[in-house]
Design a protein around this motif. Sequence first.
Motif: not given
Length: 328
Positions: A314-328
């Motif tokens: 299964v592919v795709g980024l989990d929402a938590e990791t995405e949010a962490k990068v976006l907050r940087r």
Amino acid sequence: MRLLMLGGTEFVGRAVTEGALARGWEVTVFHRGRHEPPKGAGSLRGDRTAEGGLEALSDGEWDAVVDTWSAAPSAVRDAARLLDGRVGRYAYISSRSVYRFPAPAGSGEDAPVVDGSPDDGDAADYAAAKRGGELAAAGVFGDRALLVRAGLVLGPYENIGRLPWWLTRMARGGEVLAPGPRDAGLQYIDARDLATWTLDAVEQELGGPFNLVSPPGHTTMGELLEACVQATGSDADLVWTSPQTILDAGIEPWTDLPIWLPPGEAYDMMHGGNVAKALSTGLHCRSAQETVTDTWEWLQSIGGRAPQRPDRPVVGLDAETEAKVLRR
């Protein structure tokens, strides 16, 4: 034209089957019965991995066969041997993964390939399995074997999850981690364009290997993701992020962020292939906007959840990791 389709109920196989039926061809689909073939196609059932699983193919004659098998090459070998003398041409849907890594940008069909064996009963190595399948088809049918070395395949019926994941993510809206560079060129093939070219090639009696993917720079990462936003009608806000920032966060290219690869050898190999041979024989690639829009419409028509091949992760980024990068 009488076509035997080995695996014609999902993604690429289904696109080929539907394309042949649209031409008025007589199509027989050999499948395991997990999914029904398109309306209008004949049906033969069997499991290539089981003893006696090809029994349904013991009788009958066809002008051509298209085989999408991507597991143990010995299954291609056994089918080719059984059909020898009763089928005119054998088209095997292979992969550009058969080229040795790293194949530099601009490489054509004469680039070095991985080792493979038509007698291999193991599919643990995808590249070796596809190369073994090529050798199996060519070993029986010679220059009547067409080796379709497809690149990244997208479009309706996708059961890998790459474009469906991006579409689903865009539909959720909000800030979306968009992997740069925004203007990075992409090479892929819509499954329907793959089907059209393959059927044309069968009619033209072409043989040997062909890279089948869009020309380099057919679209860009930016154009593809913007098309996803437009198709879904969402308020998604693409936040373009540098490759290094993404890699430093431990995000895996291709799997966590489907389709995307950072600059480097893998990108050059995947998105810089030479397709002059296929283009000279009539390959036409529809726009990214059409592929994206049609895939979204198909996805909505089946309830918004794409099918998933059990043999692929299964592919795709989990929402938590995405949010962490976006907050940087």
